[in-house]
Write a protein that holds these residues in place. Structure first.
Motif: not given
Length: 301
Positions: A150-164, A219-226
């Motif tokens: 079995k394989i899964e990525i923990l958490g929700e299927s969509e993740i929301y974070v703030k810039t940085g 680290f330091h997520a930016h919109p281009e990491d969407n």
């Protein structure tokens, strides 16, 4: 004197001949005993080694090896047959199925005919028959069990974070017979590489005997990491998650949650109007509630 000499010579010849006959009989008896010992034992022809396994368990995507140890095979043939559809897979070293994942080979030193199944799939699970061309036919059955991790990525299927923000994605593989040779991460189809560890870090480690965890840290997520992030282990299925990097406040849809129900248009007004029934005559309260509901519908359109 001549008669005595002749008799003596004749007697010596008889003794010599008798001795030779005895030696010949002894040799013949010994040879016959050896032949009898060879062919009149517990097995007089081909037989399966009783220690040969009847169960093989392998993991999805790996290679499976099904052994069939046959003693005293002689000039007989060995065939492998898939029981679920009675399909002949191989006869000796020849393959009789249009699937090059199947192959049989002989290990002479162990008298073992082995059926190899490459890149095992779930449908390969089941019983296989090793058959020897005697009369009547001899068969040894082996059951192939396929384990699907079995394989899964923990958490929700969509993740929301703030810039940085720092984002940590954990990919967990469980019920695995062996640790993956590698686990790659992909961002919108492109492999994620650790060119700068101050921006991205990828780590893989075993946890227990049947679990492996791969962690992708941004680290330091930016919109281009969407975008879509996919965890892809060797020889296994993959798992994905969608990352949203936001500027400013979280959107209302995210705050409510993906499983929150949207209100029915006009229902809140209708409820408010019906609440007037507690302090006004029923007919008046109903008229007000109905008017408010109709008005809200007209405004919505």
């Amino acid at each position: 004197m001549k008669t005595l000499g002749a008799a003596t010579t004749t007697s010596s010849g008889v003794v010599a001949m008798t001795f030779c006959v005895l030696i010949f009989l002894q040799l013949c008896t010994g040879g016959e005993a050896a032949v009898v010992k060879r062919f009149t034992g517990l097995y007089t022809g081909p037989y399966f080694d009783p220690t040969t396994t009847t169960n093989i368990t392998t993991q999805l995507g790996t290679h499976a090896y099904l052994p069939c140890k046959v003693k005293q095979l002689g000039n007989k043939s060995v065939s492998w047959i898939r029981r679920r559809d009675a399909h002949i897979l191989t006869v000796d070293r020849f393959t009789f199925i249009a699937d090059d994942r199947f192959q049989a080979f002989l290990v002479d030193s162990t008298d073992t005919w082995t059926l190899q199944v490459k890149y095992v799939q779930p449908r390969d699970a089941g019983q296989y028959e090793c058959q020897v061309s005697t009369e009547p036919k001899m068969s040894h059955f082996i059951t192939l069990n396929v384990v699907v991790p079995k394989i899964e990525i923990l958490g929700e299927s969509e993740i929301y974070v703030k810039t940085g923000s720092t984002v940590s994605l954990k990919c967990v593989i469980t019920q695995s017979l062996e640790e993956p040779a590698y686990i790659f991460w992909y961002h919108d189809g492109n492999r994620v590489l650790e060119f700068d560890r101050s921006l991205i870090n990828i780590n893989m480690e075993p946890v227990g005997t049947d679990t492996t965890v791969s962690t992708l840290v941004i680290f330091h997520a930016h919109p281009e990491d969407n975008g879509n992030y996919t965890c892809s282990p060797s020889n296994l299925d993959s798992a994905s998650v969608v990352l949203h990097v936001l500027n400013g406040e979280y959107p209302a849809a995210m705050q409510r949650g993906k499983n929150s129900a949207s209100p029915i248009p006009g229902w809140s007004h209708l409820s408010m109007g019906l609440g007037l029934a507690a302090c006004t005559p029923p007919r008046f309260a109903f008229a007000v509630a109905l008017s408010l509901a109709i008005l809200s519908q007209l405004l919505a359109t």
